[in-house]
Write an enzyme that holds these catalytic residues in place. Sequence first.
Site, PDB file in Angstrom:
ATOM      1  CB  SER A   2      -1.050  -0.197  -2.652  1.00 42.66           C
ATOM      2  OG  SER A   2      -0.370   0.145  -3.806  1.00 42.66           O
ATOM      3  CB  ALA A  17      -0.458   3.100 -17.903  1.00 44.71           C
ATOM      4  CG  ASN A  18      -0.454   1.442 -12.248  1.00 46.79           C
ATOM      5  OD1 ASN A  18       0.491   0.672 -12.250  1.00 46.79           O
ATOM      6  ND2 ASN A  18      -1.690   1.034 -12.003  1.00 46.79           N
ATOM      7  CG  ASP A  61       2.347  -1.814  -1.967  1.00 46.83           C
ATOM      8  OD1 ASP A  61       2.419  -0.956  -2.876  1.00 46.83           O
ATOM      9  OD2 ASP A  61       1.673  -2.857  -2.083  1.00 46.83           O
TER      10      ASP A  61
HETATM   11  P1  NG1 Z   1      -8.413   0.214  -9.660  1.00 45.24           P
HETATM   12  O1  NG1 Z   1      -8.733   1.036  -8.451  1.00 45.24           O
HETATM   13  O2  NG1 Z   1      -9.201  -1.073  -9.792  1.00 45.24           O
HETATM   14  O3  NG1 Z   1      -8.380   1.048 -10.893  1.00 45.24           O
HETATM   15  C1  NG1 Z   1      -5.787   0.451  -9.203  1.00 45.24           C
HETATM   16  C2  NG1 Z   1      -4.982   0.542 -10.464  1.00 45.24           C
HETATM   17  C3  NG1 Z   1      -4.652  -0.857 -10.939  1.00 45.24           C
HETATM   18  C4  NG1 Z   1      -3.950  -1.674  -9.873  1.00 45.24           C
HETATM   19  C5  NG1 Z   1      -4.696  -1.578  -8.554  1.00 45.24           C
HETATM   20  C6  NG1 Z   1      -3.980  -2.219  -7.402  1.00 45.24           C
HETATM   21  C7  NG1 Z   1      -5.172   2.193 -12.282  1.00 45.24           C
HETATM   22  C8  NG1 Z   1      -6.034   2.834 -13.287  1.00 45.24           C
HETATM   23  N1  NG1 Z   1      -5.730   1.247 -11.520  1.00 45.24           N
HETATM   24  O4  NG1 Z   1      -6.921  -0.326  -9.477  1.00 45.24           O
HETATM   25  O5  NG1 Z   1      -3.914  -0.785 -12.103  1.00 45.24           O
HETATM   26  O6  NG1 Z   1      -2.617  -1.287  -9.738  1.00 45.24           O
HETATM   27  O7  NG1 Z   1      -5.009  -0.226  -8.206  1.00 45.24           O
HETATM   28  O8  NG1 Z   1      -3.032  -1.418  -6.782  1.00 45.24           O
HETATM   29  O9  NG1 Z   1      -3.998   2.542 -12.201  1.00 45.24           O
HETATM   30 ZN    ZN Z   2       1.311  -0.813  -4.608  1.00 46.01          ZN
END
Ligand code: NG1
Ligand code: ZN
Length: 544
Positions: free
Chosen positions: A64, A371-372, A278
């Site tokens: 990703s 939010a992302n 991705d």
């Molecule tokens: P982690 O690394 O567990 O915070 C991040 C994103 C998740 C999710 C995953 C999978 C933030 C704060 N965290 O997880 O929302 O998208 O990657 O890609 O954005």
């Molecule tokens: Zn992704």
Amino acid sequence: MLPPPVLKQSGLHPKPAGLVLQYGTAGFRTNAKKLDHIMFRMGLLATLRSRKTKATIGVMVTASHNPEEDNGVKLIDPMGEMVTPTWEGYATQLANAEQEDLLTALKDVIEKEAIDMSQEADVFVGKDTRSSSASLSQAVMDGVSALGGHSKDYGLVTTPQLHYMVCCQNTKGKYGDATVEGYYSKLYQAFIQLTKSVLNRTDDQKHLSVDGANGIGALKVREMEAHLKKELQISLFNDGSKGKLNHQCGADFVKVQQKPPTGVEMNPGERCCSFDGDADRIVYYFIDSEGQFHLLDGDKIATLISTFLKELLTQAGVDLKMGAVQTAYANGSSTRYLEDTMQVIVRCTKTGVKHLHHAAQEFDIGVYFEANGHGTVLFSKAAEEIIQHLAEDANINDERKRAARMLQNTINVINQTVGDAIADMLLIEAILAIKGMTIQQWDSIYSDLPNRQLKVKVADRRVIDTADAERRAVSPAGLQDAIDSLVKKYRKARSFVRPSGTEDVVRVYAEAETQESADDLAHKVSLAVYRLAGGVGGEPKQLL
Ligand code: NG1
Ligand code: ZN
């Protein structure tokens, strides 16, 4: 009971002794050099999962938004959803079994799940554009064939495309054709239907700049572009021809840094969006006439989509229960707007789309977004049927019929299996066109509270345990008290910490009335984490 090739083949994908990895927020993810045995074993596990469910299973090779050197793997269950938690546990057990214990670990899963090994097994495999992805996806397929399963290699696809293929296959085409062409045709037809009644749009209004993060999303946007019949005019940047994957670009960079990606030409007021590596996340943004950057993240996207759907439901005269699902990272202003102004039920879950997806299934229409920018909309079977009947009902007036048809096309443009940057982009573009809305107008629906996300390195991030959908830290002792007393010092403030499930860091989030306060609070909470949760390296520094 196990076919002989397993032992021989597994010897070709040996596990480095002592290496321990966890199935994290979205599968295994680490430096690509450590993943060959994991991939082989996930091929084995996917084959077992296929036999157990008597359905096709997906395996996506991607990390990703992580750097190019990393890679990862996620398993996809029959309806295109993330693999069920019990099997995440098996994945971790298989991944960490030392070489000589692998057969025992496999037999353990077979026995616990009473798997009939004579059953057919089918696994769809996809990969992103990382240089390591080709050999790693081959390792997955070696695992599948070692256990006597069949694999179908989709090659370079986005994560959501592979989820879509798995769902199409297991619903025998009801969800669409399990081909990349089938995916494009379902999406663009719905998009064209949605936008065809919008007349007199100028080229400026049809124009969108897309940052492909130098990844798979860029390739797929190129493939799809021709189908859009100029209803959407895309300028593609960071298409992978020169830049490095996710480097200074892509949805995660833009969201976390709160600034534009490099490599994108931006003019004031123009709509831009960024995909992640991705293409399962998307964020929008623009620069105003004063040169100020404005980010429209997953929360703003959820609000736009929810508003649109709510209006259509009213126009169609149907009473369906709609809800929005967020995580603790959702901006406080978005939650307030959804609950107070829009009167939508809002749920908060732990980070990770599997949790949001699950919660969204509780509604007739569940809009979920991190939010992302990772998110989608789920329609219950009953909701889809009600909408379809209405669209075909000869006895209703034109306004209701038009709204019902729009709801139908919305269902078709969205990828209900998982968040999908391409599908979400088409839905957002259609909504803006239908509502005649500029990106500035969309942005002004509500104002985000200033916020900051930071990372802290600690010796072992598992010392942090959280509760209440990750909004409170229950260990280590004293950390939550420290956060509480810091938060009290700022207006409209909120902060929480949690161990990342995809990186070896603790994440810190803070929001407050001003950017200075949010930055200051995030820094002070980082220091508390560093001191109370075993920080390593230098102390976190104040942001400049
Ligand atoms: P982690 O690394 O567990 O915070 C991040 C994103 C998740 C999710 C995953 C999978 C933030 C704060 N965290 O997880 O929302 O998208 O990657 O890609 O954005
Ligand atoms: Zn992704």
